[in-house]
Design a protein around this motif. Structure first.
Motif, PDB file in Angstrom:
ATOM      1  N   LEU A  10       0.839  -1.199   0.000  1.00 55.00           N
ATOM      2  CA  LEU A  10       0.000   0.000   0.000  1.00 55.00           C
ATOM      3  C   LEU A  10       0.876   1.251   0.000  1.00 55.00           C
ATOM      4  O   LEU A  10       0.628   2.201  -0.762  1.00 55.00           O
ATOM      5  CB  LEU A  10      -0.924   0.000   1.222  1.00 55.00           C
ATOM      6  N   TRP A  11       1.897   1.250   0.842  1.00 51.85           N
ATOM      7  CA  TRP A  11       2.818   2.389   0.908  1.00 51.85           C
ATOM      8  C   TRP A  11       3.520   2.594  -0.429  1.00 51.85           C
ATOM      9  O   TRP A  11       3.628   3.726  -0.921  1.00 51.85           O
ATOM     10  CB  TRP A  11       3.846   2.144   2.010  1.00 51.85           C
ATOM     11  N   GLY A  13       2.514   1.635  -3.369  1.00 45.29           N
ATOM     12  CA  GLY A  13       1.553   2.055  -4.379  1.00 45.29           C
ATOM     13  C   GLY A  13       1.258   3.542  -4.305  1.00 45.29           C
ATOM     14  O   GLY A  13       1.168   4.220  -5.329  1.00 45.29           O
ATOM     15  N   VAL A  14       1.139   4.072  -3.080  1.00 52.85           N
ATOM     16  CA  VAL A  14       0.780   5.483  -2.900  1.00 52.85           C
ATOM     17  C   VAL A  14       1.969   6.398  -3.152  1.00 52.85           C
ATOM     18  O   VAL A  14       1.839   7.440  -3.818  1.00 52.85           O
ATOM     19  CB  VAL A  14       0.223   5.714  -1.478  1.00 52.85           C
ATOM     20  N   PHE A  15       3.157   6.027  -2.663  1.00 49.96           N
ATOM     21  CA  PHE A  15       4.301   6.939  -2.700  1.00 49.96           C
ATOM     22  C   PHE A  15       5.298   6.650  -3.821  1.00 49.96           C
ATOM     23  O   PHE A  15       6.205   7.461  -4.049  1.00 49.96           O
ATOM     24  CB  PHE A  15       5.035   6.912  -1.355  1.00 49.96           C
ATOM     25  N   LEU A  18       2.010   5.523  -7.764  1.00 51.30           N
ATOM     26  CA  LEU A  18       1.078   6.598  -8.128  1.00 51.30           C
ATOM     27  C   LEU A  18       1.793   7.835  -8.678  1.00 51.30           C
ATOM     28  O   LEU A  18       1.370   8.372  -9.717  1.00 51.30           O
ATOM     29  CB  LEU A  18       0.210   6.964  -6.922  1.00 51.30           C
ATOM     30  N   PRO A  19       2.872   8.334  -8.047  1.00 54.29           N
ATOM     31  CA  PRO A  19       3.575   9.487  -8.637  1.00 54.29           C
ATOM     32  C   PRO A  19       4.109   9.211 -10.036  1.00 54.29           C
ATOM     33  O   PRO A  19       4.049  10.083 -10.907  1.00 54.29           O
ATOM     34  CB  PRO A  19       4.718   9.743  -7.646  1.00 54.29           C
TER      35      PRO A  19
END
Length: 274
Positions: A10-11, A13-15, A18-19
């Motif tokens: 999850l971390w 994927g988000v940081f 996704l960017p």
């Protein structure tokens, strides 16, 4: 264990993911706007990069990064070799000396080179005491290369040092027993076995060198303009996110290519050694 893995995914994927997806998305935006509602699919940003001006900038970036990498290798290998021959306690202390400057902010370390290489800096004042100088090194490619060598030399030294420490001493003893001299042992045994560390060190220097913009901005001024400076300018001053994102994607592909080449040569080398 699975719970922690899910948290990490999850971390990541988000940081991380996704960017990168957003950068890829903006690279195809022909309007260059940050607003999603103004998105217009276009390849114009990528076509623009291949104009002569930006290709020349890419060539300068690759040349400066290559020279900085070669400089780190020429300095780093002898240093790492000498340290690897020392007592373990002394060697650890010297490696710590190389790592310690990396704890200081990159910006502050680069400003230190300005005070050293400036027209009224330490180097020119020293030369003036002998009636020589001043040297106009600041705001030249030479200053940028020197700054990069200083900034990234620890990456090269540490990798080569680790590779040299892993060389089996029994191989060196066997070569001595067979009548080989020190030069032959280094050329036929030590250097080939240290090549994995050399390849890793080269890639660890080349990647940050090709993407840096702080060193080239401060030591090169407006006379040395690299791809990292172009990307920074597009996002922070010009506001053309589309072209900045496309340039970042192209630079990322170049870095992936460098990693691929390093891994390919590394695997072939390991196979030859085995």
């Amino acid at each position: 264990m699975k719970k922690y893995l899910n948290i990490y995914l999850l971390w990541a994927g988000v940081f991380i993911i996704l960017p990168l997806v957003l950068i890829l998305f903006y690279s195809f935006n022909g309007t260059g706007s940050i607003a999603f509602e103004n998105f217009s699919f276009s390849l114009s940003n990528y076509k623009r990069f291949f104009e002569p001006l930006y290709l020349k900038m890419l060539g300068i970036t690759l040349l400066i990064s290559f020279l900085a990498t070669i400089g780190c290798l020429l300095i780093g290998y002898p240093v790492a070799y000498i340290i690897s021959k020392m007592d373990e306690t002394i060697a650890s202390s010297l490696i710590f000396v190389f790592i310690m400057p990396m704890w200081i902010n990159l910006l502050l370390r680069t400003y230190g080179w300005i005070t050293l290489l400036g027209r009224n800096g330490v180097l020119n004042r020293f030369l003036a005491s002998f009636g020589s100088g001043p040297l106009g090194i600041m705001y030249t490619p030479t200053a940028v290369v020197l700054g990069m060598v200083y900034e990234f030399l620890p990456f090269m030294v540490i990798q080569i040092y680790n590779a040299l420490k892993k060389v089996d001493k029994n191989l060196i003893d066997a070569a001595l027993d067979l009548g080989a001299d020190r030069k032959t042992i280094f050329r036929k045994v030590i250097f080939p076995l240290s090549l994995p560390g050399v390849y890793t060190g080269v890639i660890m220097v080349f990647i940050p060198a090709i993407s840096t913009f702080v060193v080239s901005n401060l030591l090169g001024g407006q006379k040395v303009y690299m791809i990292g400076n172009l990307i920074d300018q597009q996002f922070t001053f010009t506001g053309d996110w589309g072209f900045g994102a496309a340039t970042a994607i192209i630079l990322m592909l170049i870095l992936f290519l460098a990693l691929f080449i390093q891994r390919k040569f590394g695997r072939e080398l390991e196979g030859d050694i085995v």
